[in-house]
Design a protein around this motif. Structure first.
Motif, PDB file in Angstrom:
ATOM      1  N   ASP A  59       0.971  -1.273   0.046  1.00 28.08           N
ATOM      2  CA  ASP A  59       0.196   0.077   0.056  1.00 28.08           C
ATOM      3  C   ASP A  59       0.940   1.253   0.040  1.00 28.08           C
ATOM      4  N   LEU A  60       0.161   2.255  -0.601  1.00 26.77           N
ATOM      5  CA  LEU A  60       0.883   3.646  -0.800  1.00 26.77           C
ATOM      6  C   LEU A  60       0.542   4.586   0.525  1.00 26.77           C
ATOM      7  N   LEU A  61       1.421   5.400   0.929  1.00 27.08           N
ATOM      8  CA  LEU A  61       1.217   6.598   1.812  1.00 27.08           C
ATOM      9  C   LEU A  61       1.690   7.702   1.526  1.00 27.08           C
ATOM     10  N   VAL A  62       0.685   8.851   1.083  1.00 25.69           N
ATOM     11  CA  VAL A  62       1.108  10.246   0.637  1.00 25.69           C
ATOM     12  C   VAL A  62       0.830  11.272   1.967  1.00 25.69           C
ATOM     13  N   LEU A  63       1.847  11.730   2.457  1.00 22.72           N
ATOM     14  CA  LEU A  63       1.896  12.718   3.346  1.00 22.72           C
ATOM     15  C   LEU A  63       1.814  14.110   2.910  1.00 22.72           C
ATOM     16  N   SER A  64       0.676  14.620   2.368  1.00 24.59           N
ATOM     17  CA  SER A  64       0.513  15.887   1.680  1.00 24.59           C
ATOM     18  C   SER A  64       0.987  16.922   2.521  1.00 24.59           C
ATOM     19  N   LYS A  65       0.795  16.831   3.858  1.00 21.20           N
ATOM     20  CA  LYS A  65       1.362  17.790   4.718  1.00 21.20           C
ATOM     21  C   LYS A  65       2.752  17.595   5.020  1.00 21.20           C
ATOM     22  N   GLY A  66       3.592  17.766   4.046  1.00 20.81           N
ATOM     23  CA  GLY A  66       5.087  17.467   4.183  1.00 20.81           C
ATOM     24  C   GLY A  66       5.877  17.770   5.335  1.00 20.81           C
ATOM     25  N   HIS A  67       5.608  18.875   5.784  1.00 23.36           N
ATOM     26  CA  HIS A  67       6.142  19.564   7.154  1.00 23.36           C
ATOM     27  C   HIS A  67       6.220  18.811   8.289  1.00 23.36           C
ATOM     28  N   ALA A  68       5.131  17.727   8.296  1.00 22.99           N
ATOM     29  CA  ALA A  68       4.943  16.744   9.381  1.00 22.99           C
ATOM     30  C   ALA A  68       5.931  15.424   9.210  1.00 22.99           C
ATOM     31  N   GLY A  69       6.918  15.623   8.425  1.00 20.19           N
ATOM     32  CA  GLY A  69       7.955  14.649   7.815  1.00 20.19           C
ATOM     33  C   GLY A  69       8.553  13.980   9.103  1.00 20.19           C
ATOM     34  N   LEU A 116       2.170  22.591  -0.371  1.00 21.82           N
ATOM     35  CA  LEU A 116       0.886  21.942   0.386  1.00 21.82           C
ATOM     36  C   LEU A 116      -0.090  22.013  -0.759  1.00 21.82           C
ATOM     37  N   GLY A 117      -0.837  21.062  -0.819  1.00 25.19           N
ATOM     38  CA  GLY A 117      -2.112  20.859  -1.797  1.00 25.19           C
ATOM     39  C   GLY A 117      -1.648  19.890  -2.699  1.00 25.19           C
ATOM     40  N   GLN A 118      -0.482  19.730  -3.061  1.00 25.00           N
ATOM     41  CA  GLN A 118       0.071  18.838  -4.406  1.00 25.00           C
ATOM     42  C   GLN A 118      -0.400  17.469  -3.855  1.00 25.00           C
ATOM     43  N   GLY A 119      -0.103  16.983  -2.768  1.00 23.35           N
ATOM     44  CA  GLY A 119      -0.025  15.526  -2.174  1.00 23.35           C
ATOM     45  C   GLY A 119      -1.391  15.009  -2.868  1.00 23.35           C
ATOM     46  N   THR A 120      -2.493  15.745  -2.495  1.00 24.77           N
ATOM     47  CA  THR A 120      -3.717  15.314  -3.075  1.00 24.77           C
ATOM     48  C   THR A 120      -3.961  15.015  -4.248  1.00 24.77           C
ATOM     49  N   SER A 121      -3.217  15.465  -5.368  1.00 25.26           N
ATOM     50  CA  SER A 121      -3.160  15.253  -6.507  1.00 25.26           C
ATOM     51  C   SER A 121      -2.206  14.083  -6.854  1.00 25.26           C
ATOM     52  N   VAL A 122      -1.283  13.845  -6.222  1.00 24.35           N
ATOM     53  CA  VAL A 122      -0.381  12.842  -6.460  1.00 24.35           C
ATOM     54  C   VAL A 122      -1.257  11.723  -5.869  1.00 24.35           C
ATOM     55  N   GLU A 147      -3.958  23.231   5.292  1.00 24.40           N
ATOM     56  CA  GLU A 147      -3.589  22.742   3.761  1.00 24.40           C
ATOM     57  C   GLU A 147      -4.952  22.988   3.090  1.00 24.40           C
ATOM     58  N   LEU A 148      -5.911  22.764   3.490  1.00 24.62           N
ATOM     59  CA  LEU A 148      -6.976  22.737   2.577  1.00 24.62           C
ATOM     60  C   LEU A 148      -7.711  24.062   2.072  1.00 24.62           C
ATOM     61  N   ASN A 149      -6.819  25.131   2.461  1.00 29.07           N
ATOM     62  CA  ASN A 149      -6.784  26.315   1.804  1.00 29.07           C
ATOM     63  C   ASN A 149      -6.607  26.245   0.447  1.00 29.07           C
ATOM     64  N   GLU A 150      -5.611  25.342   0.044  1.00 28.05           N
ATOM     65  CA  GLU A 150      -5.154  25.231  -1.383  1.00 28.05           C
ATOM     66  C   GLU A 150      -6.345  24.759  -1.883  1.00 28.05           C
ATOM     67  N   ASN A 175      -6.639  19.580  13.034  1.00 31.63           N
ATOM     68  CA  ASN A 175      -6.298  19.906  14.401  1.00 31.63           C
ATOM     69  C   ASN A 175      -6.297  21.083  14.842  1.00 31.63           C
ATOM     70  N   LYS A 176      -7.338  21.980  13.944  1.00 31.38           N
ATOM     71  CA  LYS A 176      -7.624  23.421  14.085  1.00 31.38           C
ATOM     72  C   LYS A 176      -6.716  24.455  14.073  1.00 31.38           C
ATOM     73  N   ARG A 177      -5.357  23.955  13.893  1.00 27.82           N
ATOM     74  CA  ARG A 177      -4.292  25.353  13.773  1.00 27.82           C
ATOM     75  C   ARG A 177      -3.559  25.066  12.453  1.00 27.82           C
ATOM     76  N   GLN A 178      -2.789  26.173  11.997  1.00 26.07           N
ATOM     77  CA  GLN A 178      -1.812  26.146  11.168  1.00 26.07           C
ATOM     78  C   GLN A 178      -0.737  26.883  11.327  1.00 26.07           C
ATOM     79  N   LEU A 179       0.216  27.534  10.367  1.00 25.88           N
ATOM     80  CA  LEU A 179       1.397  27.941  10.736  1.00 25.88           C
ATOM     81  C   LEU A 179       1.126  29.512  11.255  1.00 25.88           C
ATOM     82  N   ASP A 180      -0.011  30.176  10.877  1.00 25.15           N
ATOM     83  CA  ASP A 180      -0.089  31.478  11.557  1.00 25.15           C
ATOM     84  C   ASP A 180      -1.191  31.672  12.284  1.00 25.15           C
ATOM     85  N   GLY A 181      -1.723  30.675  12.896  1.00 19.98           N
ATOM     86  CA  GLY A 181      -2.802  30.606  13.833  1.00 19.98           C
ATOM     87  C   GLY A 181      -4.001  29.724  13.915  1.00 19.98           C
TER      88      GLY A 181
END
Length: 279
Positions: A59-69, A116-122, A147-150, A175-181
């Motif tokens: 199976d394959l995993l795509v971590l679209s929110k790549g900053h959580a590497g 951000l956003g590109q992982g969904t397309s992948v 990320e869904l802002n994209e 998780n209700k939060r992103q980089l800026d708040g």
């Protein structure tokens, strides 16, 4: 099963916190909030072979929110893809562990992500390709609520839904939060569940800190064959450590002495949990 997965989560979180402490910080908040879902995927639901990272039936995993590497690396380490000591080269020159996942460098990483956003397309492309091959493999997409802002995410979701790619399990880390708040302050997402249903997804929301709920939801999602599927994970940024959950800016943390002391306390608590579960 539930106790084993909780222990698996504790192991992933331990590796993650030890790594971030050694590096004096990093992308903590969003890594911590996906620990339980990674535990369920690598501890129970996914097909993979750490001895053969490129196994054609995996199976394959795509971590679209790549900053959580770092969270993904901790999970792959716990699953046996590479020794823990190698992780401490994170972000260094020549490392196999760059800040964001790179499938050409790290064993077990299936998609290079970070923009951000590109992982969904992948994930959509991977799922469509597997469908054309009549493959029984699954693609697991982990996307962030911020990320869904994209807009690209919603284009890809529409593609997934139109083609009824039920082999793509969409997991949204809410998780209700992103980089800026807070996401609600920056760009209100309203009801993600209602939106995903409107896009044609069989959708449910579960407690993203409860391995049993996540596992059961994944099992139900796998049984759906006539539509796209989505699981929304109700999580907390910095999940699993009250100190970091309450931290105002916990997206990427630069550790001070107090932070390091708190990490040591958390690690002690996790070690105690190991011993209690093993008795």
């Amino acid at each position: 099963m539930e106790q084993n997965l909780k222990q698996y989560s504790a192991r992933i979180r331990t590796v993650l916190l030890k790594l971030l402490k050694a590096k004096k910080g990093g992308h903590l908040g969003g890594s911590m909030s996906i620990v339980e879902v990674l535990s369920v995927l690598y501890g129970e639901q996914m097909k993979y072979d750490p001895r053969d990272p490129d196994w054609e039936e995996r199976d394959l995993l795509v971590l679209s929110k790549g900053h959580a590497g770092p969270g993904l690396y901790a999970a792959l380490c716990t699953a046996g893809f590479f020794p823990e000591e190698e992780l401490y080269t994170l972000n260094e020159g020549g490392t196999r562990f760059p800040s964001h996942p790179d499938r050409t460098k790290t064993p077990g990483v299936d998609a290079t992500t970070g923009s951000l956003g590109q992982g969904t397309s992948v994930a959509a492309g991977l799922g469509y390709g597997l469908k054309l091959k009549n493959s029984g493999r699954f693609v697991y997409l982990i996307a962030g609520d911020g990320e869904l802002n994209e807009g690209q995410c919603w284009e890809a979701f529409q593609f997934i839904a139109h083609h009824k790619l039920h082999n793509v399990i969409v997991l949204i880390d809410d998780n209700k939060r992103q980089l800026d708040g807070y996401t609600a302050d920056i760009l209100n997402p309203f009801s993600l569940e209602d939106k995903m249903k409107a896009f044609g997804f069989h959708t449910e929301t579960v407690n993203g800190a409860d391995e049993r709920q996540i596992s059961d939801a994944v099992r139900r999602a796998k049984a759906v064959e006539d539509s796209a599927v989505c699981i929304i994970l109700d999580t907390v940024k910095g999940q699993g450590a009250a100190y970091f959950e309450k931290m105002e800016s916990n997206h990427s943390v630069k550790f001070n002495e107090q932070d390091c002391r708190e990490v040591d306390k958390i690690l002690e608590e996790l070690a105690d949990a190991y011993r209690l579960e093993e008795q």
